[in-house]
Design a protein around this motif. Structure first.
Motif, PDB file in Angstrom:
ATOM      1  N   GLY A   1      11.980  50.413   2.279  1.00 13.21           N
ATOM      2  CA  GLY A   1      13.425  50.228   2.323  1.00 13.21           C
ATOM      3  C   GLY A   1      14.098  50.807   3.538  1.00 13.21           C
TER       4      GLY A   1
ATOM      5  N   SER B   1       8.594  47.125   4.354  1.00 15.72           N
ATOM      6  CA  SER B   1       9.722  46.348   4.866  1.00 15.72           C
ATOM      7  C   SER B   1       9.734  44.992   4.178  1.00 15.72           C
ATOM      8  N   ALA B   2      10.824  44.245   4.397  1.00 16.69           N
ATOM      9  CA  ALA B   2      10.933  42.919   3.784  1.00 16.69           C
ATOM     10  C   ALA B   2       9.848  41.983   4.309  1.00 16.69           C
TER      11      ALA B   2
ATOM     12  N   THR C   1      12.009  38.251   8.838  1.00 20.60           N
ATOM     13  CA  THR C   1      11.641  37.902   7.464  1.00 20.60           C
ATOM     14  C   THR C   1      11.685  36.398   7.260  1.00 20.60           C
TER      15      THR C   1
ATOM     16  N   ALA D   1       6.629  42.702   2.721  1.00 19.50           N
ATOM     17  CA  ALA D   1       6.615  42.158   1.351  1.00 19.50           C
ATOM     18  C   ALA D   1       6.200  40.690   1.355  1.00 19.50           C
TER      19      ALA D   1
ATOM     20  N   GLY E   1      13.174  50.764   7.232  1.00 18.15           N
ATOM     21  CA  GLY E   1      13.291  49.672   8.191  1.00 18.15           C
ATOM     22  C   GLY E   1      13.583  50.094   9.618  1.00 18.15           C
TER      23      GLY E   1
END
Length: 516
Positions: free
Chosen positions: A268, A326-327, A40, A330, A270
């Motif tokens: 969320g 997932s982050a 990320t 995003a 992952g």
């Protein structure tokens, strides 16, 4: 679809896009291999650079960084027992024993090829099954996500089949640690002991760095070894890994990749959950599950194929629904919106050239990862020939810098040190730090989704039990959880029966005894 795929393949051969894929992959692998520097973070840092590019090239570069960083975490997981990214926690279970036994190249090559396979499978799902899978993802709410996390937590029973009590104790400690900070449902602080910085809670990455990296430094220093591990290159290591994966790991790789894709598309969830569930399933269905944790190729292959398949899964709801899985997805979604591109089913028609070029670039990036990964793995194995004292200092410095960089908080540095000593002494008494890490990762998700279930029950005027049994998916996950919990006992019973049969079987006469 075909009207967009052929031009998309042509775009991949443009010199700029080839350069961006190579640079993105290399940078992503290096970022992923460094403790504390997550995928990320790597993707987010490069988003501003995409503003000077066209949308297609920028998306290709961000996708390459994503793929490289998720794979890169396995390098440090195998070489220094430190998951570079949280999704590589399960890779340490067999990757590090392989390194300790002098077969670091076997572990690194397995993680590379399994990552490539998982990434390609995830991209195939993204290309051909994006729409139906996105609709499935929409069916997951509080009850479904709660039982998915419980199913992930139940893998402790299989992971710790040698000593289930200590495994459950480690998982319980992890769940308790996860409750520190703000209550996600009530919004009130708890277990902070009057120390205000603890309101933020215990961040997962510093905890993982402490449990696996800092504790390993303490162990290595106490062992008085001159080097991390004895290492001699294994002749034909790459071909040995290829033959093993093609020979006895086909089902394992495919099953783990499908698990990774399906888990990845759930917002969320992952790679952490996907890799641990895949590792658990590989161990459950293996004829010799007791081998896992001692340094087997199958364990590394399961973890790495799953966490790289998550990438394709996470991009499915992002591209089709505008809901990141997932982050990192995003962050990529934010880059798309900054370019004025609105994700949704129309993205495959109105901007089909961009969407399909991005998807096809995922195939190309995964294939490019083989030569680039082999070169970087060969360089990273040189770490094993450096004196342990210098390596230990480097690991500690990187751990502290990586932990501080997450939230710019000294609390995370103290978490690394505290969990380092806690992990060291836990290993000495036989507590399972892997189960503890699983509790820390899944604890917040379990609590948050249980809170949603409670709110749903209040809104409907029923009970939480009714909310659970209204969903067929939740009922299926309950059944899988029950199966996961009883599997160790069934396997133990099977082993006892086999041992009893062997004990009762007549001993064959020695050769030549008839002539005695």
């Amino acid at each position: 679809m075909m009207e967009f795929i052929l031009p998309a393949i042509g775009h991949l051969f443009e010199p700029l896009n080839i350069f961006l894929m190579v640079v993105g992959l290399t940078g992503g692998i290096i970022v992923g291999a460094m403790p504390g520097l997550t995928a990320t973070m790597g993707v987010a840092l490069m988003v501003p650079a995409t503003f000077a590019m066209d949308a297609t090239s920028g998306l290709i570069m961000l996708g390459a960084i994503y793929v490289g960083a998720i794979y890169g975490g396995s390098n440090s997981a195998c070489l220094i027992c430190t998951p570079g990214t949280p999704s590589s926690v399960a890779t340490t279970f067999d990757g590090w024993p392989l390194c300790q036994s002098g077969h670091a190249d076997i572990g690194l090559n397995t993680s590379l090829l399994a990552s490539v396979f998982g990434g390609i499978v995830g991209t195939v799902f993204l290309l051909f099954l994006a729409a139906p899978l996105a609709r499935v993802a929409l069916q997951f709410g509080g009850p479904e996500n709660f039982w998915l996390c419980i199913f992930g937590l139940s893998t402790i029973a299989v992971m710790s089949s040698g000593n289930i009590v200590k495994g459950l104790l480690g998982g319980a400690i992890g769940l308790i640690i996860a409750t520190i900070g703000i209550d996600p449902n009530e919004g009130v602080p708890r277990f902070t002991f009057g120390y205000y910085p603890l309101v933020q809670g215990v961040e997962v990455i510093p905890a993982m760095i402490g449990l696996f990296s800092f504790s390993q430094v303490l162990y290595l220093i106490g062992s008085y070894k001159p080097f991390i591990a004895d290492y001699k290159p294994t002749p034909g290591a790459l071909m040995h890994v290829v033959k093993t994966l093609v020979g006895r790991c086909k089902v394992n790789l495919l099953r783990s990749s499908v698990i990774g894709t399906l888990v990845g598309m759930l917002p969320g969830a992952g790679g952490e959950i996907a890799s641990i569930i895949a590792y658990n399933e590989a161990k459950r269905w293996d004829k010799q599950p007791e081998r896992y944790g001692t340094g087997v190729i199958e364990g590394v292959a399961a973890s790495e194929s799953a966490n790289n398949a998550v990438i394709g899964g996470a991009l499915i709801p992002m591209l089709t629904l505008g809901i990141p899985g997932s982050a990192v997805a995003a962050v990529i979604l934010g880059a798309l919106l900054a370019k004025g591109i609105q994700p949704g089913f129309k993205v495959f028609t109105a901007t089909g050239d961009l969407a399909y070029t991005f998807i096809m670039s995922q195939f190309a990036v995964n294939l490019l990862m083989i030569p680039i990964g082999l070169i970087l793995a060969r360089i990273m194995t040189k770490l094993l020939s450096i004196r342990l004292t210098f390596v230990a200092i480097g690991i500690v410095v990187l751990s502290v810098i990586g932990a501080y960089a997450i939230r710019n908080s000294m609390l995370d540095v103290w978490i690394v040190i505290g969990f380092g000593f806690f992990g060291y002494f836990s290993n000495r008494v036989g507590l399972d730090t892997g189960a503890m890490a699983l509790g820390i990762i899944l604890g917040p998700m379990i609590e948050e989704n249980l809170g949603r279930c409670v709110h749903l029950s209040k809104a409907s005027g029923g009970s939480v039990i009714n909310v659970f049994f209204e969903s067929p998916i939740a009922i299926l996950l309950m059944a899988l959880t029950a199966l996961s919990l009883i599997t160790p006992f069934l396997l133990d019973l099977k082993r006892k029966r086999q041992a009893a049969k062997c004990a009762c079987a007549p001993t064959p006469a020695k050769e030549g005894s008839d002539h005695a």
